[in-house]
Design an enzyme around this catalytic site. Structure first.
Site, PDB file in Angstrom:
ATOM      1  N   ASP A 268      22.113  15.807  25.095  1.00  0.00           N
ATOM      2  CA  ASP A 268      21.183  14.259  24.860  1.00  0.00           C
ATOM      3  C   ASP A 268      20.230  14.949  26.044  1.00  0.00           C
ATOM      4  O   ASP A 268      20.132  15.795  26.485  1.00  0.00           O
ATOM      5  CB  ASP A 268      22.116  14.084  26.289  1.00  0.00           C
ATOM      6  CG  ASP A 268      21.794  12.385  26.075  1.00  0.00           C
ATOM      7  OD1 ASP A 268      23.167  11.150  26.053  1.00  0.00           O
ATOM      8  OD2 ASP A 268      20.907  11.901  25.064  1.00  0.00           O
TER       9      ASP A 268
HETATM   10  C1  GLC Z   1      19.351   9.244  24.544  1.00  0.00           C
HETATM   11  C2  GLC Z   1      21.274   8.610  24.582  1.00  0.00           C
HETATM   12  C3  GLC Z   1      21.276   9.237  23.285  1.00  0.00           C
HETATM   13  C4  GLC Z   1      20.534   8.989  22.724  1.00  0.00           C
HETATM   14  C5  GLC Z   1      19.273  10.561  22.832  1.00  0.00           C
HETATM   15  C6  GLC Z   1      18.191  10.538  22.543  1.00  0.00           C
HETATM   16  O1  GLC Z   1      19.194   9.050  26.410  1.00  0.00           O
HETATM   17  O2  GLC Z   1      21.758   8.579  26.026  1.00  0.00           O
HETATM   18  O3  GLC Z   1      22.816   7.899  23.563  1.00  0.00           O
HETATM   19  O4  GLC Z   1      21.415   9.140  21.502  1.00  0.00           O
HETATM   20  O5  GLC Z   1      18.946   9.631  24.518  1.00  0.00           O
HETATM   21  O6  GLC Z   1      17.959   9.335  22.004  1.00  0.00           O
END
Ligand code: GLC
Length: 722
Positions: A268
């Site tokens: 993430d």
């Molecule tokens: C965010 C979220 C995740 C998302 C990613 C890309 O922090 O936790 O769900 O897909 O970043 O935007």
């Protein structure tokens, strides 16, 4: 993958320098790729310690840019990449792309996996035309704590239902072939157990037993993997005291060895670097080493890999083979997407123009929104009569267009149909009175007074209340989950008029509704209903569609009751006993039961259950019991009922929940119509994780329940003989 394609990828990896390989493991936002403006090079690039050539070597893009810009970025990238490796574009397409569907927690209340699959397919068509290849969806986190803002992205508190929806999303996005330009590769997230963040505070510690993790939290991710999800995203939280992103047991043992997942693992946002904050890496070098060893292939938006991996290999701390393995998975993904054959696969400015927000998708969004709404209370004021005179819509959501919810992709509030617009389309301008009464979080006595005056002029009133979409999303936990601001006060002032009134709620999480529910004659949960929200709400208020939504997450009696969920354990003192009457598991000041339980929802008609029977009282493995029940529409209009089958294992080698959803059937019945509904009860349905984590059933007594929700229904015992 065909031998010669595999061979070609291997040859590419052989020709790559270590630096080029490591760059493929970095995901950056689009501005790093198409702008050589000073701002990027001296700004973020400098901050991340990146060199200029990263724009032709970083392996993937985070975010959508539209078809033409995607084509331009890809063209520029390929003109400079030494090996002709194409970029892959990944984005958060969570509940629609430009046409926005209800938030996932709302969609799950439809209990309709086909409709949800269709919404994912529509989202894939729109997003792929805009140049997206991968979506960071489905979010398969099981949720039990409405203080957590991200419950809006989830499909609820039940592992079985979450698994069905995770599969439906993957099928809808991937449609059995991620190489097909209309489809997206699905990236299931957040692996794992993110929904168990303590106290509902985002990014907080998760500390649950392996058995809880496996029994409740893992099934939906596993279902997505079994359905063929091409990627998985690691979560921000720890699992058993080690951050998921650096967790060898979770990513190598469970995901790759046990489940056989051989797709791409992406962190993430910043989660590789955050291993340092968790205190499991002293510095970026250690964070990079631990994440790589755990099996994270792509680092999202931080640069520990590109900063440290080359040196770690040179210093003999990590084997280059680990990097080759990760890069191979990334190239295989690009190959499967068809990007080596056609790096512009999907991106099509003309098609983008035609398909985004097309009528077909808007119609689907309206249908799915009506199916997602849950009628929580109705003393008869609903459905509204078409010949109604003047109707007043009072509240901050009377004419608000911010009804798309969080993670609303490329959707624009301006394109959403507001409740006022929907109502005017139905009744005409002159029959609709609007007064905001107060804001979502603020308001004055004068505003409230004027709203009450406006309401006096109407025959019926719709109170349009709720949270702001920015209150239930990432990093948006709330300790108090009541209606914000002065909305309760506004509602009570209007309700004191004693006119036929229905309250419509726009929110992304279960709220504490006890007071409001007591006072309002009718209560309709519409969540954040998406682009067609206003039309869909009006369809339900006037009964064009008889609401059949059923809650997939319990609504607590009060925030002090959380976590409250239906599939809980009995405890040793579930109820008063003889003269120890008060020594049992209870509160002094509230009931143990939620305000509205899992599976709950009303209709404009009524249903009766009768003749619940099992064709046999016992079964052995390999056999099955047929449970049947008669359901009758005892009301005066057509309606849909979600007939739910729950099972309780009375005694096991570990504690077993008081109920577990095992099957359901959603059926439409005409007034007076009776239908016999049957379910097969099989031995695999009775399996669970034992103390040693093996998955088995155990002989003994079970209770089968059938009914309209997790708190009511008819019951019959049966035995499993082994
Ligand atoms: C965010 C979220 C995740 C998302 C990613 C890309 O922090 O936790 O769900 O897909 O970043 O935007």
């Amino acid at each position: 993958m065909m031998q010669e394609k595999q061979q070609r990828l291997e040859n590419i990896i052989k020709a790559m320098t270590l630096k080029e390989k490591v760059a493929q493991m970095l995901q950056l936002s689009p501005s790093f790729f198409d702008s050589k403006s000073e701002g990027v090079i001296t700004g973020p690039m400098l901050d991340m310690g990146l060199e200029e050539d990263i724009d032709s070597n970083a392996g993937s893009v985070l975010g959508w840019v539209g078809a033409q810009r995607a084509i331009d970025i890809q063209t520029r990238y390929l003109s400079k990449n030494r090996h002709g490796i194409p970029l892959v574009f990944m984005a958060d397409v969570i509940h629609g792309f430009r046409t926005i569907f209800p938030i996932p927690l709302a969609m799950s209340c439809s209990w309709d996996t086909e409709l949800v699959e269709a919404s994912a397919q529509a989202a894939a068509r729109e997003a792929s035309a805009a140049g997206v290849h991968v979506t960071f969806s489905p979010m398969a986190d099981l949720v039990r704590d409405p203080r957590w803002g991200r419950v809006m992205e989830a499909t609820g508190e039940d592992p079985y239902l979450n698994s069905l929806f995770a599969r439906a999303f993957v099928r809808g996005y991937q449609n059995n072939d991620i190489g097909e330009p209309d489809n997206l590769a699905a990236c299931v997230k957040h692996f794992a157990g993110y929904g168990a963040s303590e106290a509902g505070r985002d990014y907080n510690t998760v500390d649950i037993s392996e058995r809880m993790l496996r029994e409740y939290y893992l099934p939906a991710y596993k279902a997505a993997v079994e359905e063929g999800a091409a990627l998985i995203m690691t979560s921000f939280n720890t699992i058993n005291s080690i951050p998921a992103t650096a967790n060898v047991w979770l990513l190598r043992e469970v995901l790759r060895k046990e489940w056989g997942f051989n797709g791409v693992v992406i962190s993430d946002w910043g989660a590789v670097n955050e291993v340092i904050n968790h205190g499991v890496a002293a510095d970026g070098r250690e964070a990079a080493e631990k994440s790589l060893r755990a099996g994270v292939d792509i680092e999202m938006m931080t640069s520990e890999y590109v900063t440290h991996l080359e040196k770690l290999v040179a210093g003999g701390k990590v084997e280059e083979a680990l990097i080759d393995e990760a890069v191979m998975r990334i190239l295989e993904l690009k190959e499967r997407l068809g990007l080596f054959e056609n790096p512009y696969r999907g991106a099509d400015p003309e098609k983008e123009e035609k398909i985004l927000l097309c009528d077909e998708h808007r119609k689907l969004a309206r249908t799915l929104a009506t199916r997602s709404m849950v009628l929580l209370k109705n003393d008869g004021v609903l459905p509204l009569a078409p010949e109604i005179g003047k109707l007043a819509i009072i509240g901050p959501y009377a004419d608000a267009n911010h009804i798309l919810g969080g993670w609303c992709g490329d959707g624009y509030d301006e394109e959403a149909v507001t409740l006022r617009q929907g109502m005017v389309a139905r009744l005409g301008e002159d029959r609709v009175i609007i007064a905001q009464g107060c804001g979502i979080t603020d308001g004055t006595d004068e505003d409230i007074r004027m709203a009450v005056e406006a309401a006096k002029k109407a025959e019926a009133i719709v109170l349009a209340l709720g949270e702001h979409p920015g209150m239930s999303a990432e990093a948006c936990s709330r300790a108090f989950i009541t209606l914000p601001g002065r909305q309760q006060e506004l509602a009570e002032a209007v309700l004191r008029l004693g006119k036929p009134t229905v309250t419509v709620l726009f929110n992304g999480r279960p709220l504490e509704l006890r007071d409001l529910a007591e006072k309002t004659p009718a209560l309709l949960e519409v969540w954040f209903p998406g682009t067609e929200g206003g039309n869909a709400i009006v369809d339900v208020l006037f009964g064009d569609y008889n609401p059949a939504g059923r809650l997939t997450m319990s609504f607590p009696y009060t925030v002090g009751q959380i976590p409250v969920y239906y599939n809980c354990f009995s405890t040793g003192r579930p109820e008063p006993r003889g003269n120890d009457a008060h020594f049992y598991s209870r509160y002094l000041d509230i009931p143990n039961t939620p305000l509205y339980p899992f599976g709950y929802g009303l209709s404009y008609t009524t249903f009766a259950y009768s003749d619940f029977a099992l064709n046999r009282g016992e079964m052995r493995p390999g056999e099955e019991i047929t449970a049947s029940v008669t359901v009758t529409n005892t009301g005066s209009r057509e309606g849909e009922e979600v007939v739910q089958l729950y099972i309780r294992d009375i005694s096991g080698s570990v504690v077993r929940p008081v109920r577990e959803l095992k099957a359901f059937q959603k059926l439409s019945l005409q007034p007076g119509e009776t239908r016999k509904v049957s379910f097969a009860i099989t031995e695999p349905m009775l399996r669970f994780h034992l103390w040693d984590q093996s998955v088995q059933s155990e002989a003994g007594r079970f209770i089968a329940y059938v009914g309209p929700n997790s708190a009511e229904g008819m019951e019959i015992d049966f035995m499993l003989i082994k």
